[in-house]
Design a protein around this motif. Structure first.
Motif, PDB file in Angstrom:
ATOM      1  N   VAL C  86       0.949  -1.240   0.212  1.00  0.00           N
ATOM      2  CA  VAL C  86      -0.113   0.003  -0.062  1.00  0.00           C
ATOM      3  C   VAL C  86       0.933   1.288   0.078  1.00  0.00           C
ATOM      4  N   SER C  93      -5.428   5.706  -0.815  1.00  0.00           N
ATOM      5  CA  SER C  93      -4.435   4.557  -1.466  1.00  0.00           C
ATOM      6  C   SER C  93      -4.378   4.564  -2.766  1.00  0.00           C
ATOM      7  N   ASP C  96      -4.373   1.567  -5.961  1.00  0.00           N
ATOM      8  CA  ASP C  96      -5.622   1.101  -6.445  1.00  0.00           C
ATOM      9  C   ASP C  96      -5.833   1.220  -7.869  1.00  0.00           C
ATOM     10  N   ARG C  97      -6.493   0.492  -8.512  1.00  0.00           N
ATOM     11  CA  ARG C  97      -6.736   0.442 -10.174  1.00  0.00           C
ATOM     12  C   ARG C  97      -7.754   1.792 -10.406  1.00  0.00           C
ATOM     13  N   SER C  98      -8.457   1.997  -9.150  1.00  0.00           N
ATOM     14  CA  SER C  98      -9.522   2.913  -9.691  1.00  0.00           C
ATOM     15  C   SER C  98      -8.908   4.556  -9.287  1.00  0.00           C
TER      16      SER C  98
END
Ligand SMILES: Nc1ncnc2c1ncn2[C@@H]1O[C@H](COP(=O)(O)OP(=O)(O)OP(=O)(O)O)[C@@H](O)[C@H]1O
Ligand SMILES: Nc1ncnc2c1ncn2[C@@H]1O[C@H](COP(=O)(O)OP(=O)(O)OP(=O)(O)O)[C@@H](O)[C@H]1O
Ligand SMILES: [Mg+2]
Ligand SMILES: [Mg+2]
Ligand SMILES: O=P([O-])([O-])[O-]
Lengths: 325, 294, 272, 318, 272
Positions: C86, C93, C96-98
């Protein structure tokens, strides 16, 4: 509505007076309207077909666009008579004129009928099939008509010049001519050789320029093609004077033009253009150009290596065209 | 134990050096062979064209009369043809190059397109002519107009433009892209604002060179069919046309009818070569000017 | 004019400095990274503090650049990269893909080893960032350009040639243009990967001075080969070796009393 | 204090705030961003469509052709007589024409091109190379129509002064001129291959006392061999596809012969002749055009694939 | 078999060693060299002795490689090189235009920084030199190949794969193949330009060992960046700086009591 344009032509220095007299009187009553219409002509005229007739037709188109109707686009191709008919005989999008160095064949006429294309044949000039040899060839300057045919016939079995006449050199005969795309080939094959097979290995070419080059570079060559191509290349090739029975005749505008028996006759042939009559009715510029062509045919023929037609032939054609207006 | 006999080595040296020098001269002469041919070719063309190139030749319409004939129509035909070819190939060529270099992931699709382009580059131009004849002239019913010829030519030179553009894009340093991404730019923003501008000189060079190829091409147009005599100056992409190479073709063939046509053909070759030379010079200037900028 | 702005900035920032000193901007926990099969970062855990200069040192190939590029997810440009663990930027974070990388990168500026100005005019270089983020107004852009160039202490040197190509500048100037380009989007953090290693000593000095001024305003993470430089300009130092963090401490502390033997070997020049 | 700082910024110029504000209007940009890759993929597909188009047009008419003329007859027929009542379609005369002209072309281009490449890469100074290379490139840029007439009006007459038996149209002269045209291609690609052999290789050999000639043929050429062969293959492919030179200078005799002094026709020249005459759709003649073009296409395709295969292998070498 | 050959060589050569110790192979006097306008070698005067290892050290760009390449006139491959002064190889003035370089180079072998085997089989690599010099007899070539590979102490490693491409070998092996290639033409002098700098420590050790053995047979001039290496393997050392010879002495002497301040600075690692 569109038939008055030839009027202008007549006025702008067409010297072919004989042919013109009736023409002028015919259209005099329409003179007023004609001036505007003449300048208003535009659109295209599409011509393809015979390579033999091409110089004549190109010159004609050039004159027409330069002197008469600068807004009309006349394009002239030269795929060859037969190939030209393929383009001519297309429903809707065929060519307007097809130049031809032979008359239309039965199959072609049948196809025209099938497609509903109304066409009309016009003789435009006279050509003479000229048999040419290399300038260095000093043995075959004069031949009888039979000897000429035998040069090209498979049945004669001639391989060497000496086979034609023992006094000729023992050198191979190199026979050449235009290929089957050309009306000239067909005329030669059908009318002169009477459909007998040509010699094996005859060098058939698409372009007349290649033929001229070939003959000019090969001492043993012999070829046939239209008079115009000989006329313009007398420095490169030499014509055989043909004895039709009354002594050798040199091809020339005079001898080709003489239709009597003692002329160049069997080797003389008329050359044509075929008009899509439907197009002429539909498009003013096509009809106008057709009339212009016939009115000027005699002059342009002489300029481009053809013998002019007789006046009555011309008149016949003009009468037909004027009838279309 | 000695294997190398120094005297023998020395004795061998003379013929070896002699061979080397001989070969060097041989290679040099071989290199000059091309130059020699070029000189003969150009000399012949120039001497044939002497006295025929003047303003009238450049500004007149075509004519059957050699004295009056000019090549404005052919020049304008070429110009209009380029009006079709240039935008179409630039759009397709650069687009394809961007896709391949910036977007396509390494893998199947990319390999297929890349191999396909390499193969298209080797397809004879006469085959493109047949494609143009079948698709544009006949199937789409365009006829033998500039648009049809232009589209055919555009497909013909497309592979050259793609490859040149790919090279230009690849030459843009990765750091510039990184800098742009580092500012929060998206991929397309980076491509549009950084990569393409930086690659433009290379792309332009490739485009100019490939256009000069198109200008000199004859075979596809012969196949599509260009009339032997067409006088009007084309005014748009829907007009029928002729171009300089076609005119050279016809005039040389017809020089058996009118001898002076040979001179006209030579004169047209000279004009064509001058145009090609200028285009190549521009391409070289661009290439040299923008080489090693980063 | 320039002096005026400088003074004000300095005042503002030194005051902010103290109040926010210990906020964490970046928090890395158990970060692993692989290039294909190469395990380039191994279980990195590293908190990075606001308004400080954090130096990352270590021998060639130890993963310094990789770590830096992970902080703005630039490392993703290399095909076949995988990560685990992380990284939190201000609590979010980012791995993360998003997560929208573009947004992250507008807040995190980056300066590279080799100066990499765009082949455009100086003005367009600086205006690039604001423009891609939708600022089109010419007047505002003018102001931003001036402000950023002043911020990178290069305004006086280039103010008369803003329309010239940035490639006409010296290496040191180019690097300061790149820093100014960063400042133009007012980043929160600035990542610097050996920003002076391609520069001559004089230009190096200028850039170092600049960094010292910038840290009043920004959080800076700097990778460097040059131990002296780390010692001179940073507040905290992390020592990397073979993809691991061997030691992380206050700079003074790390250089004076390294805890790990390997750190000591490295800073005394015994390897690397 | 932090507050006053923020406020100050706002008064002057708050870029960050402006950026945040603009973010909301980003939706169009986001859509662009998402669609662009597909759009570009679409463009990239055009090149594939072109290939499909070529294959499709050629194939569909070729199939019709093989319904009229058996496949086997076509590829083993030694007589090509497309016109007239007893038309015969055998491609062998065209194949011999194509193959002979190509062989002649590479017989000219390969030695001269390779020697030129060796000179440029191994012997020439930078200065000479800078002059000579662009000149050679000019040679590659001359329109083929110009070469065609050069062959017909200059090379053929010249050759005839040595070889009196040479026909005025023949396959020899256009073959030679085609060779001249592809010299730059062989030279330039081979030179690239040779120049990319690391200098250390040259140094290694020279340091052993080798002459340049020995270095070239025993080290550099073997090391660059795949690149060199790839250049040959591409040149062959180019010669096979060349059209105008043979159209003009080799005549249109469809004789099945191996005598290079004779006039013969290549596949490309046949295509030009038939389309120039515009065969009517539906005739065997018309379909033969596509069958010949298909054969030509396959020939060049195979050559290109070989060249790609070779040069891909070459890249792996060092 | 191997042992036998080795022993014989060793015997022959150690005896020669003493007797010829102080003969000069190369004598350089007032050598200057320019690359275009760069004055790369400045008035170099340097005698080089037979059957010794002479090391050339100095910081990057000081002209070490240039000097080495002048000794076999390889430097001429760079366009625009000019020289003045004299280099005598065994009494012959080699810089004369009329001097046959190919002959010189058959007597003077060279080993390069990066191993540069030809992309041929191992056998053909070694046989290349003898072949170009006119040895065609297969049996003799076989013998030469074996002898040279043994001489370079790599015979055992490659004897079963002589027909394989040399590129299949490791870097260290390749370098020893290059040395064997050199030995195959039985040179008098071997020039080595950082022969181990591209190699890992293990391969380096092997090559160093080899050099120590070779010096019994050949005169060796070696350029190196590695001071320890120079100290370990050389008899004489020349220190170059900015194209000049700063100091030239017995290796022991130079490393223990350098006369010039700059030499001292360099060997103690203060710069370079
Ligand atoms: N694009 C890449 N693909 C594969 N491996 C990579 C890549 N970039 C870096 N590596 C590897 O990852 C490791 C860390 O590399 P990194 O560039 O982060 O090192 P560094 O500490 O920045 O070194 P330097 O001081 O030389 O810049 C190295 O082993 C390197 O070989
Ligand atoms: N081909 C060349 N053209 C121009 N200058 C050169 C060339 N090769 C070397 N130089 C210059 O000559 C000088 C000496 O170079 P040289 O390669 O001999 O140094 P070196 O001592 O071998 O350095 P290194 O340890 O980096 O190999 C340097 O200033 C270099 O820039
Ligand atoms: Mg790094
Ligand atoms: Mg060096
Ligand atoms: O071109 P032709 O007149 O012979 O058909």
């Amino acid at each position: 509505a569109c038939g008055t344009d030839e009027e202008t032509e007549g006025n702008t220095g067409n010297e072919n007076t004989n042919a013109e007299e009736p023409e002028n009187t015919d259209s005099e009553n329409a003179e007023e309207g004609s001036e505007e219409e003449a300048s208003a002509l535009e659109g295209s005229v599409v011509i393809d077909g015979s390579g033999t007739v091409y110089p004549f037709m190109a010159k004609m188109a050039d004159n027409y666009m330069t002197n008469e109707q600068p807004e009309v686009s006349v394009e002239v191709g030269r795929a060859g008579t037969s190939a030209g008919f393929e383009k001519f005989l297309v429903a809707e999008s065929g060519t307007d004129f097809n130049d031809a160095s032979r008359t239309i064949k039965d199959e072609e006429a049948a196809k025209a009928e099938e497609l509903g294309i109304e066409h009309k044949e016009f003789q435009v000039a006279l050509d003479g099939i000229t048999i040419v040899i290399n300038p260095e060839n000093d043995w075959a300057e004069e031949l009888t008509v039979d000897q000429v045919k035998e040069l090209f016939l498979a049945s004669s079995g001639y391989k060497n010049w000496s086979d034609v006449d023992p006094s000729f050199p023992d050198q191979p005969i190199v026979a050449m001519g235009p290929n089957e795309n050309h009306g000239t080939y067909e005329f030669f094959y059908e009318e002169i050789l009477e459909e007998q097979d040509l010699v094996d290995g005859i060098n058939l070419q698409q372009d007349y320029s290649t033929l001229v080059q070939l003959v000019s570079q090969d001492k043993n060559a012999v070829a046939f093609f239209g008079f115009g191509y000989y006329d313009n290349n007398q420095d490169k090739v030499k014509a055989i004077n043909i004895d039709f029975g009354d002594g050798p005749v040199a091809p020339s505008l005079d001898t080709i033009g003489l239709t009597e028996d003692f002329g160049y006759m069997p080797f003389t042939r008329p050359v044509f253009t075929y008009l899509n009559v439907g197009m002429a009715k539909e498009k003013a510029q096509v009809l106008d150009y057709a009339i212009y062509t016939m009115e000027n045919a005699q002059d342009v023929a002489a300029e481009t290596g053809f013998a002019p037609l007789a006046d009555d032939k011309i008149q016949e054609s003009l009468d037909f065209l004027n009838g279309l207006k | 134990m000695k294997y190398m006999d120094i005297e023998q080595v020395q004795k061998n040296m003379t013929p070896r050096l002699f061979k080397n020098n001989l070969a060097k001269s041989g290679y040099f002469i071989a290199s000059l062979f091309g130059l020699l041919v070029l000189i003969i070719l150009i000399f012949r063309v120039f001497s044939d064209s002497l006295g025929w190139i003047d303003w009238q030749f450049l500004s007149n319409k075509l004519s059957t009369d050699a004295e009056r004939a000019g090549i404005l129509g052919a020049i304008m035909g070429t110009v209009w043809l380029m009006f079709v070819v240039a935008p179409v190939t630039v759009f397709l060529g650069v687009g394809t190059a961007i896709y391949l270099e910036e977007y396509a992931k390494k893998g199947r699709i990319r390999d297929i397109i890349q191999t396909n382009i390499a193969n298209l580059a080797g397809v004879p131009s006469v085959v493109f002519g047949i494609l143009g004849l079948t698709v544009f002239v006949r199937a789409m019913g365009l006829g033998n107009i500039i648009l049809a010829g232009g589209l055919t030519m555009a497909l013909l030179i497309l592979p050259i433009v793609v490859v040149a553009s790919q090279e230009a894009i690849r030459a843009v340093p990765q750091q510039l892209r990184e800098a742009s991404y580092g500012m929060g730019a998206t991929k397309w923003q980076t491509v549009k604002r950084i990569v393409i501008p930086a690659a433009i000189p290379g792309i332009l060079t490739g485009v100019i060179l490939s256009l000069s190829r198109a200008i000199g091409e004859t075979a596809p147009l012969v196949v599509i069919g260009i009339p032997a005599l067409i006088m009007p100056i084309p005014e748009g992409v829907f007009d029928k046309f002729t171009v300089m190479p076609m005119q050279i073709y016809y005039w040389t063939i017809d020089s058996v009818l009118v001898e002076e046509y040979a001179n006209l053909a030579a004169a047209t070759i000279v004009i064509l070569l001058i145009i090609l030379f200028l285009m190549n010079s521009i391409a070289i200037i661009i290439r040299n000017k923008f080489q090693k900028r980063f | 004019m320039q002096l005026h702005v400088d003074n004000r900035n300095a005042n503002q920032l030194s005051s902010v400095d103290t109040s926010l000193d210990h906020n964490i901007v970046y928090d890395t926990e158990d970060l692993n990274l692989w290039y294909g099969n190469t395990h380039a970062l191994k279980s990195i855990t590293l908190p990075i503090y606001e308004k400080q200069v954090t130096a990352i040192i270590g021998p060639s190939g130890c993963g310094k650049s990789t770590y830096l590029k992970t902080l703005n997810r630039m490392v993703e440009l290399v095909p076949g990269v995988r990560t685990s663990g992380v990284i939190k930027y201000r609590g979010q974070s980012i791995l993360d893909r998003s997560f929208k990388v573009e947004e992250l990168r507008t807040k995190v500026g980056m300066v590279f080893q080799k100066p990499n100005p765009f082949p455009k005019s100086i003005y367009d270089n600086i205006a690039y960032g604001p423009r891609i983020h939708g600022i089109k107004n010419k007047k505002i852009l003018d102001e931003i350009v001036e402000k950023s160039l002043r911020g990178a202490y290069i305004w006086d040197e280039v103010k008369d040639r803003l329309k010239e190509n940035a490639y006409g500048l010296s290496g040191g100037q180019q690097q300061r243009i790149c820093i100014a380009r960063c400042l133009a989007i007012e980043p929160d953090v600035i990542l610097m990967d050996e920003p002076t290693s391609a520069l001559d000593p004089k230009s190096t000095l200028k850039v170092e001075e600049l960094i010292e001024k910038l840290k009043q305003d920004y959080s800076i993470i700097i990778v460097t080969h040059n131990m002296q430089q780390a010692a001179r300009i940073s507040d905290k130092t992390a020592f990397f070796l073979n993809g691991e963090v061997i030691e992380y401490a206050d700079t003074n502390f790390l250089f004076s009393t390294p805890k790990d033997r390997r750190t000591e070997d490295y800073i005394t020049g015994r390897f690397g | 204090m932090g507050r006053s700082n923020k406020k100050n910024r706002e008064e002057n110029l708050n870029i960050r705030a402006m950026i945040e504000k603009n973010k909301n209007s980003f939706s169009i940009a986001t859509i662009t961003e998402k669609t662009i890759p597909y759009f570009l993929l679409g463009i990239a597909t055009i090149s594939i469509l072109t290939t499909i188009g070529i294959v499709f047009t050629l194939l569909s008419e070729t199939i019709s052709f093989f319904q009229a003329v058996p496949f086997w007859d076509f590829y083993t027929g030694t007589t090509l007589k497309p016109l007239g009542d007893d038309a015969q379609f055998g491609i062998l005369p065209l194949l011999t024409g194509t193959i002979l002209s190509t062989l002649i072309a590479i017989a000219v281009a390969i030695p001269i091109g390779l020697m030129t490449a060796v000179f440029l890469s191994e012997y020439a100074s930078d200065h000479i190379r800078k002059v000579l290379k662009p000149i050679l490139e000019i040679l590659a840029g001359i329109p083929t129509i110009v070469y065609g007439f050069f062959a017909f009006t200059f090379v053929t007459p010249l050759l005839r002064s040595f070889i009196p038996a040479l026909d005025p149209t023949n396959i020899l002269s256009p073959g030679i001129v085609m060779g001249i045209m592809i010299i730059p291609m062989v030279a330039s690609l081979s030179e690239d291959a040779m120049s990319s052999v690391p200098n250390s290789m040259r140094e290694g050999a020279l340091a052993l006392g080798a002459t340049k000639l020995e270095v070239t043929w025993k080290v550099i050429v073997p090391a660059a061999i795949s690149g060199i062969i790839a250049s040959f293959v591409l040149a062959i492919s180019r010669a096979i596809g060349e059209t105008m030179i043979v159209t003009i200078a080799s005549g249109s005799t469809k004789a099945f012969t191996f005598d290079i002094t004779q006039s013969m026709q290549t596949m490309t020249a046949y295509i030009v002749e038939v389309t120039g005459g515009e065969a009517a759709a539906g005739t065997t003649l018309y379909y033969s055009l596509y069958a010949v073009a298909m054969t030509l296409f396959v020939f060049t395709l195979v050559m290109n694939l070989i060249a790609q295969y070779i040069s891909r292998k070459f890249r792996e070498e060092y």
